[in-house]
Design an enzyme around this catalytic site. Sequence first.
Site, PDB file in Angstrom:
ATOM      1  N   VAL A 130      24.611  42.131  39.276  1.00 61.24           N
ATOM      2  CA  VAL A 130      24.609  41.604  40.512  1.00 61.24           C
ATOM      3  C   VAL A 130      26.158  40.920  40.485  1.00 61.24           C
ATOM      4  CG1 VAL A 130      23.484  40.225  42.207  1.00 61.24           C
ATOM      5  CG2 VAL A 130      22.300  41.487  40.740  1.00 61.24           C
ATOM      6  N   ILE A 134      30.502  37.334  38.985  1.00 62.39           N
ATOM      7  CA  ILE A 134      30.101  35.902  39.480  1.00 62.39           C
ATOM      8  C   ILE A 134      28.907  35.546  38.486  1.00 62.39           C
ATOM      9  CG2 ILE A 134      29.452  34.521  41.397  1.00 62.39           C
ATOM     10  CD1 ILE A 134      30.463  36.673  43.105  1.00 62.39           C
ATOM     11  N   LYS A 203      20.470  45.342  44.413  1.00 57.90           N
ATOM     12  CA  LYS A 203      20.683  43.569  44.029  1.00 57.90           C
ATOM     13  C   LYS A 203      19.866  42.762  44.392  1.00 57.90           C
ATOM     14  CE  LYS A 203      25.588  45.212  43.454  1.00 57.90           C
ATOM     15  NZ  LYS A 203      27.174  45.330  44.374  1.00 57.90           N
ATOM     16  N   GLY A 305      34.927  46.042  40.071  1.00 59.18           N
ATOM     17  CA  GLY A 305      36.020  46.086  39.423  1.00 59.18           C
ATOM     18  C   GLY A 305      35.718  46.137  37.893  1.00 59.18           C
TER      19      GLY A 305
END
Lengths: 437, 437
Positions: A130, A134, A203, A305
């Site tokens: 997810v 972060i 997610k 990414g």
Amino acid sequence: MRLALLGCGTVGSEVVRLLHSQSADLAARIGAPLEIAGIAVRRIGRDRGELPVDPAVFTSDPFDLVKRDDVDVVVECVGGIEPARSWLVEALRAGKSVVTANKVLLAEDGGTLHDAAAQGGGDLYYEAAVAGAIPLLRPLRESLHGDRVTQVTGIVNGTTNFILSAMDTTGAGFAEALAEATDLGYAEADPTADVEGFDAAAKAAILASLAFHTRVGAADVHREGITEVTAADVASAKAMGCTIKLLCIAARGTAADGRETVSVRVHPAMIPLTHPLASVGDAFNAVFVEAEAAGQLMFYGPGAGGAPTASAVLGDVVAVSRNRLAGVRAASESAYADLPVRPMGEALTRYHISLDVTDRPGVLAAVAGVFAQHDVSIATVRQGSAGSGVAGRDEDADLVIVTHVAPDAALAATVQALRGLDTVRSVASVLRVEGSA
Amino acid sequence: MRLALLGCGTVGSEVVRLLHSQSADLAARIGAPLEIAGIAVRRIGRDRGELPVDPAVFTSDPFDLVKRDDVDVVVECVGGIEPARSWLVEALRAGKSVVTANKVLLAEDGGTLHDAAAQGGGDLYYEAAVAGAIPLLRPLRESLHGDRVTQVTGIVNGTTNFILSAMDTTGAGFAEALAEATDLGYAEADPTADVEGFDAAAKAAILASLAFHTRVGAADVHREGITEVTAADVASAKAMGCTIKLLCIAARGTAADGRETVSVRVHPAMIPLTHPLASVGDAFNAVFVEAEAAGQLMFYGPGAGGAPTASAVLGDVVAVSRNRLAGVRAASESAYADLPVRPMGEALTRYHISLDVTDRPGVLAAVAGVFAQHDVSIATVRQGSAGSGVAGRDEDADLVIVTHVAPDAALAATVQALRGLDTVRSVASVLRVEGSA
């Protein structure tokens, strides 16, 4: 510590590169060197550029690799449900620790993986599943365990956020903005999983499971994509001091019988420009967490990414490796609360409704009557006339209505009834509104 | 799990309340009920309102309490260096796990606590010490361990952020904004620790230690407060599309001899309005983390307050309790990198300098010459004349210069030399600039 890698695409090859370039730091943080025992790929001979790894580690037999005695940690970067699930269940049952970025599998059948991990005694970590790099799952899984999370609201899909940001900035329609996203590499050739909200829904299920200590699967998530968001919707949002975002929302609630519930949904919504999520542009992700004692928290960063995802994977690899060296296991799945997931119709939402109406006295009274019949309270009305005003007859006018919070089913029924009014020519747009300013 | 609480002020009493109201959830998450074994306070008889706890648990003997056999976890909410350090060292040596929000002690002498924890075999957790309830230490301590953090830039003091936000919004001077903050309860009667940057410096030391795997103490942090920030500085920042924030910055760098270093500093700085930290207003905190693979991450939330701090404390209590039940210890201090802390003079910064100059031909040449002598490169110059322009003589003009990045010592020496130029009437303001847009 010996590591088996399943898959060597964008994320997998970045994991290999980081393992190489940071090997001294990783060894110091773990307390032992980290080596690649094997990499399972479909085609061994494929050109993988300058990958800093012994070519002998490649294998085309993942089932053999994940069970090998010289493998401690299995990292999965393949995606999809099968064969990834079978490989990981095999690895977990064999006592390996697993790190995966596979949101689809976790949302679809995370329980099977958690059960296999409990059986084998290894760890199951998935920070990369997810919002890329972060750090989000660990805070939810650990830092906020002394608190009561009330709502998680996230922008968790970079492709749709890029498209909606472009529509907001340039005034473009959905098709045009999607074409731009595709050109720039932000959207895949088949963008369905992103633009229809499937990726965000997976997610949302993972976030809801962690936030509410309840197993929530992809099927429990109400899902609407952004393909029907129009340039007019975006303009209308702007006129209200808002912007449109594809949100995933997992909220605690109370059912009619007083029992606690959760509702989990993904849909486009208007949020005020003053909301912290409003300024999350381009392909960035952010997740806004509200907890009773902690208040409002936000986590922001790149959502996808190769390098960011590999960073999250390696953070997990360090954690599970340290646990293995110490002979311990991290806290396992926490699903004790087992809250029922309430249907979308019972979720409390607010609607922004634009109507094309005939400009005739009594129109507003008729429209307001429909809201009242459905027990939906109106917050604001804006009436714009395209014709001659109050005295005009049968000319076009538009009516923009924002409601107070009501059950989604009552709001949907209101819209349905409005379509049946003969003074309403058409319902120009319907959007949910979130995050009161 | 039995808990000893040291101190029962704002945070301590909120911890007691949350322990009570969430007891069922906490027990489920930990796997055992959590009970209060004792609360050490200065005055046992003091009125503490409706605290949901047996009055018999209060004691005035913390040394006895932290060593008691029926205590598993010690929570410290007292603050300051002594006697808190002696109590915690005693508790840790006795094998207890410790949760503390004491940033001053951690920054001043964290090593002693970590050593005592290693000796006793208990955990030492301190999420609440930096940025209240924002889960920050755990991400740095764990999630980013597969990555290489390059810089941490934070707004970690709510009082100064409130003051600077007020100055930016209303145009008020420092004294006036401080008075407002005091009235509203955002500043303490003696605001020194906040406005002079001591509080932020302690947090900077803790963040730098975690981000760079190096023991960094409060004495290693270059510290400047906000007392000298003027309304003119704020206006000048606005004119540049910037805002002024008190930042804590911990950055990786390379010394002249090629060795890696860290620099840790707290000072007011101009940041562009487009920077994610620029929109962090009022008393909120946010920390911006840059890592090689992960990219740019931001963590945002309330930085202080009884409930948010108690939330962070309880998250740690759940974690250390679970560890104790499992008979394990969390990863201990990671200080293997042991990077040298470089002096402020070597830190790379950018300056924004406003000069009152005589409006005479050749002034800019003279000023530019001073920058060149110090090897400082100028990025932009804005020249505003208060008099008759180029041909005017001995009238006032102002010159606003923003430099490129240079060692702080070279920039400081440049400012010193500018003061000596006879065409420079005064150096109206000097501010560092961070976060290039």
